[in-house]
Scaffold this active site. Structure first.
Site, short mmCIF file in Angstrom:
data_model
loop_
_atom_site.label_atom_id
_atom_site.label_comp_id
_atom_site.label_asym_id
_atom_site.label_seq_id
_atom_site.Cartn_x
_atom_site.Cartn_y
_atom_site.Cartn_z
N GLY A 145 0.80 -1.22 0.00
CA GLY A 145 0.00 0.00 0.00
C GLY A 145 0.83 1.26 0.00
CG ASP A 181 0.10 -8.74 6.70
OD1 ASP A 181 -0.47 -9.40 7.58
OD2 ASP A 181 0.32 -7.52 6.81
CG ASN A 182 3.74 -7.54 8.90
OD1 ASN A 182 3.67 -7.02 7.79
ND2 ASN A 182 3.16 -7.04 9.97
P1 AMP Z 1 1.85 -2.89 8.17
O1 AMP Z 1 1.01 -2.76 9.41
O2 AMP Z 1 2.83 -1.77 7.98
O3 AMP Z 1 2.48 -4.22 8.03
O4 AMP Z 1 0.84 -2.72 6.96
C1 AMP Z 1 -0.30 -3.53 6.76
C2 AMP Z 1 -0.93 -3.17 5.43
O5 AMP Z 1 -1.35 -1.81 5.41
C3 AMP Z 1 -0.01 -3.32 4.22
O6 AMP Z 1 -0.82 -3.72 3.14
C4 AMP Z 1 0.51 -1.94 4.01
O7 AMP Z 1 0.92 -1.69 2.70
C5 AMP Z 1 -0.72 -1.10 4.37
N1 AMP Z 1 -0.37 0.24 4.84
C6 AMP Z 1 0.19 0.58 6.03
N2 AMP Z 1 0.34 1.92 6.12
C7 AMP Z 1 -0.10 2.45 4.95
C8 AMP Z 1 -0.22 3.77 4.43
N3 AMP Z 1 0.17 4.83 5.12
N4 AMP Z 1 -0.73 3.90 3.19
C9 AMP Z 1 -1.13 2.85 2.48
N5 AMP Z 1 -1.07 1.59 2.92
C10 AMP Z 1 -0.56 1.38 4.14
MG MG Z 2 3.34 -5.21 6.73
#
Ligand code: AMP
Ligand code: MG
Length: 488
Positions: A86, A245-246
């Protein structure tokens, strides 16, 4: 650099080709010269001259093939459906100096079709935490993503407050997460065979020698994940957001959010404030690794020759691999041979740490001040700080334990015991307070502290002149935990 942009040859449903959205006036945050050399980046004048513009999304070199990837995942135990990149883009895939595949992934690169409600950006604070943590784990010898560098910009990003947008060029052996396969199973099941072949050929080529390459591959993913989590436990690291996903398919640490390094030892420690049930607490990490693999593996039953029974055989080695790696590591940290008596001592030691809320890293390191005091003045100091915190009861337990420990350590040649202890007990880990001091200064435009912490963590196993007392200072025993925002 030796480019190998193969992801873009896969089925087009798996990604979206697109350039980054430029940041406004990007400026140097930090550049990791060692990573750049390993990638061959330093041999390319265009890349060296324009690295800030590349990370700022203003210039895309001709050999790059930027794209966002589709993936899905289970978050906090619940199916979350489609997620995907994202706010990050796979910019290029290359072979490093050792001939190993490495992805260059720009995090904070703007909107993609997978941004959902997000803005596609990353703030300086979380970028610095990810940058320093990838470096810290790598230098500690734990498989992890790292980064080529990061930039800060004038782009304003709204979180709890308005913050500066930043971008980090993450370098990881792969950006394929368990969640990629979950996405395929739900949205494009016909490409699972092709994608599995890709994962094997690119990241697990040795599995081609097996009569059953898919099963060999799955077993290897299970084993690498178990070893990575054992490494985390040993160093006192808690990832904090172990959603599918991580987790990378290569058993390498990926995606740093509200992670933490253990200070006052508490196995039930929850470092992520939004983790209300403690699902991802320090002590739950090994079981969660197993849980994640257990929801992941059944998708492969679509492939020929993969059955419920053969998958059970792939998952079975998880526990033994974890225990073996963890127990061996624990013995090395104590300078002891891998024997039953050593493990008894090790678990008594951990209980002593827990009962007295001792600092995890300092206490292990302090034992060098007991075993070889003359050569270890810093550790002698740590030892006196540690014992000064004991009440009478704890002192008695400590005296009894240390006497038996000093007998058991004679099982190994002294030199080997000391070497094992020095090489497995860091003097410096990335404490939240250290990261925060670097962030506070950087938010005022001063990057010297980021630099200093970076240099310190480059050699975490040696005492260094550039250290300050705060680098090895845990919080007070019952101090409230430092709040780390989950927004990033
Ligand atoms: P994360 O919690 O960073 O592992 O992100 C989980 C999901 O949310 C992933 O698909 C990321 O790409 C998306 N994501 C997190 N922050 C953002 C943001 N600021 N803009 C767009 N997508 C985000
Ligand atoms: Mg992530």
């Amino acid at each position: 650099m030796r480019y190998q942009n193969t992801y873009v040859n896969l089925d087009t449903r798996l990604y979206h080709e697109q350039p980054p959205t430029p940041l406004d006036n990007p400026r140097t945050g930090h550049f990791n010269t060692q990573v750049a050399q390993q990638l061959g980046w330093t041999n390319d004048e265009d890349l060296m001259t324009n690295w800030v513009e590349i990370l700022g999304g203003q210039y895309v070199p001709a050999d790059f093939k930027p794209l966002s990837m589709a993936y899905a995942g289970h978050q906090f135990g619940q199916w979350a459906g489609q997620l995907g990149d994202g706010r990050g883009l796979l910019m290029a895939q290359v072979l490093d100096n050792g001939g190993h595949p490495q992805d260059l992934h720009l995090k904070g690169a703007g909107l993609t079709p997978y941004s959902r409600m997000g803005d596609g950006r990353a703030v300086l604070r979380s970028t610095i935490r990810e940058y320093l943590c990838g470096h810290a784990l790598t230098q500690l010898g734990i498989p992890s993503s790292n980064a080529l560098g990061f930039v800060v910009s004038d782009t304003r990003v709204r979180r709890e407050r308005i913050e500066a947008g930043a971008a980090l060029m993450r370098v990881a052996d792969s950006h394929i997460r368990l969640g990629h396969v979950e996405w395929i199973a739900s949205f494009a099941p016909d490409v699972l065979g092709e994608f599995t072949d890709y994962m094997i050929d690119t990241y697990y080529p040795e599995c081609r020698d097996s009569e059953t390459p898919v099963l060999a591959f799955l077993t290897a993913v299970v084993e690498r994940t178990a070893r990575m989590i054992a490494d985390w436990q040993l160093i006192g690291f808690a990832h904090g957001v172990m959603n599918t996903d991580n987790l990378s398919i290569t058993g390498s640490t990926l995606d740093f959010g509200p992670f933490g390094f253990m200070e006052r030892f508490n196995p039930a420690w929850i470092n992520n404030h939004s983790d209300h049930t403690g699902r991802y607490s320090y002590q739950n990490q090994p079981a969660i690794g197993h849980w994640n693999l257990n929801v992941w593996l059944p998708h492969f039953m679509r492939l020929e020759g993969v059955t419920r029974e053969t998958l059970a055989d792939c998952l079975a080695p998880y526990e033994a691999t974890f225990m073996q790696h963890y127990q061996q590591g624990l013995c090395r940290k104590l300078g002891l041979p891998h024997q039953r008596e050593s493990l008894t001592l090790a678990f008594e030691w951990l209980t002593l740490l827990e009962d007295n809320l001792l600092d995890y890293s300092n206490s292990f390191r302090a034992l060098l001040g007991l075993v070889a005091p003359n050569e270890h003045p810093h550790e002698q100091q740590l030892l006196s700080t540690m014992t000064a915190e004991f009440n009478n009861e704890a002192l008695e337990v400590w005296q009894n334990w240390s006497t038996r420990y000093l007998t058991q350590i004679k099982q190994l040649p002294t030199e080997q015991a000391i070497h094992d202890m020095q090489a497995n007990n860091p003097v410096y880990v990335l404490r939240n307070s250290m990261a925060q001091r670097a962030i506070d200064a950087a938010e005022k435009g001063q990057f010297e502290e980021v630099n200093r912490v970076f240099e310190l963590l480059a050699n975490p196993y040696s005492v260094q002149d550039i250290a300050i007392d705060l680098d090895t200072m845990p919080p007070a025993p019952h101090a409230p935990q430092m709040p780390i925002s989950c927004s990033s």
